[in-house]
Design a protein around this motif. Structure first.
Motif, PDB file in Angstrom:
ATOM      1  N   GLN A 163       0.840  -1.128  -0.069  1.00  0.00           N
ATOM      2  CA  GLN A 163       0.108  -0.045  -0.015  1.00  0.00           C
ATOM      3  C   GLN A 163       0.864   1.295  -0.095  1.00  0.00           C
ATOM      4  O   GLN A 163       1.954   1.118   0.564  1.00  0.00           O
ATOM      5  CB  GLN A 163      -0.952   0.047   1.218  1.00  0.00           C
ATOM      6  N   LYS A 164       0.499   1.922  -0.691  1.00  0.00           N
ATOM      7  CA  LYS A 164       1.240   3.236  -0.794  1.00  0.00           C
ATOM      8  C   LYS A 164       0.400   4.607  -0.901  1.00  0.00           C
ATOM      9  O   LYS A 164      -0.417   4.701  -1.579  1.00  0.00           O
ATOM     10  CB  LYS A 164       2.461   3.203  -1.930  1.00  0.00           C
ATOM     11  N   THR A 165       0.803   5.815  -0.458  1.00  0.00           N
ATOM     12  CA  THR A 165       0.357   6.936  -0.803  1.00  0.00           C
ATOM     13  C   THR A 165       1.256   7.911  -1.434  1.00  0.00           C
ATOM     14  O   THR A 165       2.306   7.907  -1.169  1.00  0.00           O
ATOM     15  CB  THR A 165       0.023   7.672   0.773  1.00  0.00           C
ATOM     16  N   VAL A 166       0.762   8.505  -2.720  1.00  0.00           N
ATOM     17  CA  VAL A 166       1.498   9.049  -3.657  1.00  0.00           C
ATOM     18  C   VAL A 166       0.876  10.508  -3.570  1.00  0.00           C
ATOM     19  O   VAL A 166      -0.384  10.677  -4.070  1.00  0.00           O
ATOM     20  CB  VAL A 166       1.622   8.452  -4.714  1.00  0.00           C
ATOM     21  N   GLU A 167       1.848  11.571  -3.370  1.00  0.00           N
ATOM     22  CA  GLU A 167       1.139  12.843  -3.673  1.00  0.00           C
ATOM     23  C   GLU A 167       1.689  13.553  -4.915  1.00  0.00           C
ATOM     24  O   GLU A 167       2.994  13.381  -5.279  1.00  0.00           O
ATOM     25  CB  GLU A 167       1.569  13.870  -2.316  1.00  0.00           C
ATOM     26  N   LEU A 168       0.788  13.985  -5.829  1.00  0.00           N
ATOM     27  CA  LEU A 168       1.076  14.348  -7.219  1.00  0.00           C
ATOM     28  C   LEU A 168       0.699  15.862  -7.485  1.00  0.00           C
ATOM     29  O   LEU A 168      -0.569  16.222  -7.038  1.00  0.00           O
ATOM     30  CB  LEU A 168       0.556  13.552  -8.181  1.00  0.00           C
ATOM     31  N   GLN A 169       1.541  16.653  -7.894  1.00  0.00           N
ATOM     32  CA  GLN A 169       1.419  18.089  -8.148  1.00  0.00           C
ATOM     33  C   GLN A 169       0.226  17.892  -9.347  1.00  0.00           C
ATOM     34  O   GLN A 169       0.348  16.800 -10.113  1.00  0.00           O
ATOM     35  CB  GLN A 169       2.413  18.941  -8.639  1.00  0.00           C
ATOM     36  N   ALA A 170      -0.570  19.019  -9.698  1.00  0.00           N
ATOM     37  CA  ALA A 170      -1.669  18.907 -10.519  1.00  0.00           C
ATOM     38  C   ALA A 170      -0.932  18.532 -12.162  1.00  0.00           C
ATOM     39  O   ALA A 170      -1.443  17.641 -12.741  1.00  0.00           O
ATOM     40  CB  ALA A 170      -2.097  20.191 -10.688  1.00  0.00           C
ATOM     41  N   LYS A 171       0.317  19.151 -12.351  1.00  0.00           N
ATOM     42  CA  LYS A 171       0.880  18.828 -13.641  1.00  0.00           C
ATOM     43  C   LYS A 171       1.493  17.454 -13.643  1.00  0.00           C
ATOM     44  O   LYS A 171       1.509  16.799 -14.915  1.00  0.00           O
ATOM     45  CB  LYS A 171       2.267  19.674 -13.898  1.00  0.00           C
ATOM     46  N   ASP A 172       1.451  16.539 -12.673  1.00  0.00           N
ATOM     47  CA  ASP A 172       1.942  15.322 -12.753  1.00  0.00           C
ATOM     48  C   ASP A 172       0.852  14.323 -12.540  1.00  0.00           C
ATOM     49  O   ASP A 172       1.222  13.019 -12.829  1.00  0.00           O
ATOM     50  CB  ASP A 172       3.091  15.173 -11.390  1.00  0.00           C
ATOM     51  N   ALA A 173      -0.184  14.803 -12.368  1.00  0.00           N
ATOM     52  CA  ALA A 173      -1.332  13.953 -12.144  1.00  0.00           C
ATOM     53  C   ALA A 173      -2.438  14.016 -13.477  1.00  0.00           C
ATOM     54  O   ALA A 173      -2.049  13.223 -14.408  1.00  0.00           O
ATOM     55  CB  ALA A 173      -2.174  14.381 -10.986  1.00  0.00           C
ATOM     56  N   PHE A 174      -3.136  15.004 -13.374  1.00  0.00           N
ATOM     57  CA  PHE A 174      -4.210  15.239 -14.596  1.00  0.00           C
ATOM     58  C   PHE A 174      -3.809  16.401 -15.568  1.00  0.00           C
ATOM     59  O   PHE A 174      -4.425  16.537 -16.655  1.00  0.00           O
ATOM     60  CB  PHE A 174      -5.432  15.224 -14.079  1.00  0.00           C
ATOM     61  N   GLY A 175      -2.716  17.005 -15.104  1.00  0.00           N
ATOM     62  CA  GLY A 175      -2.320  18.249 -16.087  1.00  0.00           C
ATOM     63  C   GLY A 175      -2.888  19.455 -15.542  1.00  0.00           C
ATOM     64  O   GLY A 175      -3.907  19.457 -14.842  1.00  0.00           O
ATOM     65  N   ALA A 176      -2.690  20.523 -16.612  1.00  0.00           N
ATOM     66  CA  ALA A 176      -3.383  21.699 -16.177  1.00  0.00           C
ATOM     67  C   ALA A 176      -4.431  21.727 -17.175  1.00  0.00           C
ATOM     68  O   ALA A 176      -4.524  21.252 -18.341  1.00  0.00           O
ATOM     69  CB  ALA A 176      -2.565  22.716 -16.399  1.00  0.00           C
ATOM     70  N   PRO A 177      -5.407  22.584 -16.749  1.00  0.00           N
ATOM     71  CA  PRO A 177      -6.827  22.613 -17.769  1.00  0.00           C
ATOM     72  C   PRO A 177      -6.256  23.392 -18.904  1.00  0.00           C
ATOM     73  O   PRO A 177      -5.349  24.437 -18.999  1.00  0.00           O
ATOM     74  CB  PRO A 177      -7.752  23.558 -17.185  1.00  0.00           C
ATOM     75  N   ASN A 178      -6.599  22.755 -20.058  1.00  0.00           N
ATOM     76  CA  ASN A 178      -6.217  23.277 -21.585  1.00  0.00           C
ATOM     77  C   ASN A 178      -7.293  24.167 -22.223  1.00  0.00           C
ATOM     78  O   ASN A 178      -8.575  23.601 -21.986  1.00  0.00           O
ATOM     79  CB  ASN A 178      -5.837  22.166 -22.460  1.00  0.00           C
ATOM     80  N   PRO A 179      -7.288  25.424 -22.189  1.00  0.00           N
ATOM     81  CA  PRO A 179      -8.365  26.106 -22.794  1.00  0.00           C
ATOM     82  C   PRO A 179      -8.990  25.428 -24.101  1.00  0.00           C
ATOM     83  O   PRO A 179     -10.172  25.714 -24.548  1.00  0.00           O
ATOM     84  CB  PRO A 179      -7.857  27.525 -23.129  1.00  0.00           C
ATOM     85  N   ASP A 180      -8.075  24.892 -24.958  1.00  0.00           N
ATOM     86  CA  ASP A 180      -8.504  24.372 -26.212  1.00  0.00           C
ATOM     87  C   ASP A 180      -9.494  23.117 -26.063  1.00  0.00           C
ATOM     88  O   ASP A 180     -10.130  22.694 -26.996  1.00  0.00           O
ATOM     89  CB  ASP A 180      -7.413  23.865 -26.972  1.00  0.00           C
ATOM     90  N   ASN A 181      -9.443  22.703 -24.646  1.00  0.00           N
ATOM     91  CA  ASN A 181     -10.427  21.328 -24.578  1.00  0.00           C
ATOM     92  C   ASN A 181     -11.817  22.036 -23.973  1.00  0.00           C
ATOM     93  O   ASN A 181     -12.687  21.231 -23.691  1.00  0.00           O
ATOM     94  CB  ASN A 181      -9.859  20.699 -23.481  1.00  0.00           C
ATOM     95  N   VAL A 182     -11.797  23.324 -24.096  1.00  0.00           N
ATOM     96  CA  VAL A 182     -13.401  23.826 -23.812  1.00  0.00           C
ATOM     97  C   VAL A 182     -13.939  24.070 -25.014  1.00  0.00           C
ATOM     98  O   VAL A 182     -13.487  24.962 -25.912  1.00  0.00           O
ATOM     99  CB  VAL A 182     -13.372  24.900 -22.995  1.00  0.00           C
ATOM    100  N   HIS A 183     -15.141  23.625 -25.579  1.00  0.00           N
ATOM    101  CA  HIS A 183     -16.015  23.746 -26.670  1.00  0.00           C
ATOM    102  C   HIS A 183     -17.262  24.356 -26.337  1.00  0.00           C
ATOM    103  O   HIS A 183     -18.025  24.129 -25.467  1.00  0.00           O
ATOM    104  CB  HIS A 183     -16.042  22.517 -27.335  1.00  0.00           C
ATOM    105  N   HIS A 184     -17.722  25.267 -27.425  1.00  0.00           N
ATOM    106  CA  HIS A 184     -19.273  25.721 -27.585  1.00  0.00           C
ATOM    107  C   HIS A 184     -20.103  24.990 -28.520  1.00  0.00           C
ATOM    108  O   HIS A 184     -19.521  25.016 -29.495  1.00  0.00           O
ATOM    109  CB  HIS A 184     -19.219  27.258 -27.581  1.00  0.00           C
ATOM    110  N   MET A 185     -21.128  24.465 -28.066  1.00  0.00           N
ATOM    111  CA  MET A 185     -22.091  23.525 -29.169  1.00  0.00           C
ATOM    112  C   MET A 185     -23.149  24.182 -28.990  1.00  0.00           C
ATOM    113  O   MET A 185     -23.612  24.891 -28.064  1.00  0.00           O
ATOM    114  CB  MET A 185     -21.795  22.094 -28.625  1.00  0.00           C
ATOM    115  N   ASP A 186     -23.845  23.945 -30.179  1.00  0.00           N
ATOM    116  CA  ASP A 186     -25.138  24.229 -30.530  1.00  0.00           C
ATOM    117  C   ASP A 186     -26.136  23.240 -29.590  1.00  0.00           C
ATOM    118  O   ASP A 186     -26.069  22.014 -29.538  1.00  0.00           O
ATOM    119  CB  ASP A 186     -25.605  23.989 -32.012  1.00  0.00           C
ATOM    120  N   ARG A 187     -27.078  23.974 -28.859  1.00  0.00           N
ATOM    121  CA  ARG A 187     -27.977  23.362 -28.061  1.00  0.00           C
ATOM    122  C   ARG A 187     -28.621  22.106 -28.831  1.00  0.00           C
ATOM    123  O   ARG A 187     -29.006  21.083 -28.243  1.00  0.00           O
ATOM    124  CB  ARG A 187     -29.066  24.077 -27.325  1.00  0.00           C
ATOM    125  N   ALA A 188     -28.851  22.572 -30.284  1.00  0.00           N
ATOM    126  CA  ALA A 188     -29.698  21.615 -30.933  1.00  0.00           C
ATOM    127  C   ALA A 188     -29.097  20.232 -31.066  1.00  0.00           C
ATOM    128  O   ALA A 188     -29.672  19.092 -31.482  1.00  0.00           O
ATOM    129  CB  ALA A 188     -29.956  21.837 -32.307  1.00  0.00           C
TER     130      ALA A 188
END
Length: 143
Positions: A59-84
């Motif tokens: 059993q191990k406990t690992v502390e990870l900074q954001a960049k080493d875990a799931f990364g920083a949020p990327n603004p290119d990954n936010v999309h605007h879509m038509d509700r239709a």
């Protein structure tokens, strides 16, 4: 006793905790451990490095900074879509996680973050992007 090396198939239980100690995700809650192959890309390289050398029962406990875990949020990954585009029974509301088909046909989850008129904002960043996290792992099997 087999230890974890590159290409090992590992079955483990994990709990991911946020800075405030709340549990973000846990295989214990689902009652089913996670299984993956070291190096297959399902875990960050930095997290895999922390697992190398562990063996069944460890059993191990690992502390990870954001960049080493799931990364920083990327603004290119936010999309605007038509509700239709949102048809069917699915309720379109803020906070809903929906699966979308990615360019390669693989389903990727997106979280609805904003609805303005006919525009729906969907964030495809990992929900834990930008967060420092603590992983608690228990190794169940190594092949």
């Amino acid at each position: 006793m087999t230890t974890i090396v590159q290409q090992s198939a590992v079955t483990l239980h994990f709990t991911i905790k946020l800075q405030d100690g709340s549990v973000a995700d846990s295989t214990y809650n689902m009652g089913k451990p996670a299984k993956f192959v070291m190096g297959d890309g399902s875990l960050s390289e930095n997290f895999e490095q922390c697992l190398l050398g562990l063996k069944v029962g460890d059993q191990k406990t690992v502390e990870l900074q954001a960049k080493d875990a799931f990364g920083a949020p990327n603004p290119d990954n936010v999309h605007h879509m038509d509700r239709a585009k949102f048809v069917g029974d699915a309720e379109v509301e803020i906070g809903t996680v929906m699966a979308f088909s990615g360019p390669d046909g693989v389903e990727i989850p997106g979280i609805i973050t904003e609805i303005a008129g006919d525009s729906v904002t969907v964030d495809f960043n990992h929900p834990l992007a930008g967060q420092d996290v603590t992983f608690e792992v228990e190794i169940l099997s190594v092949e």
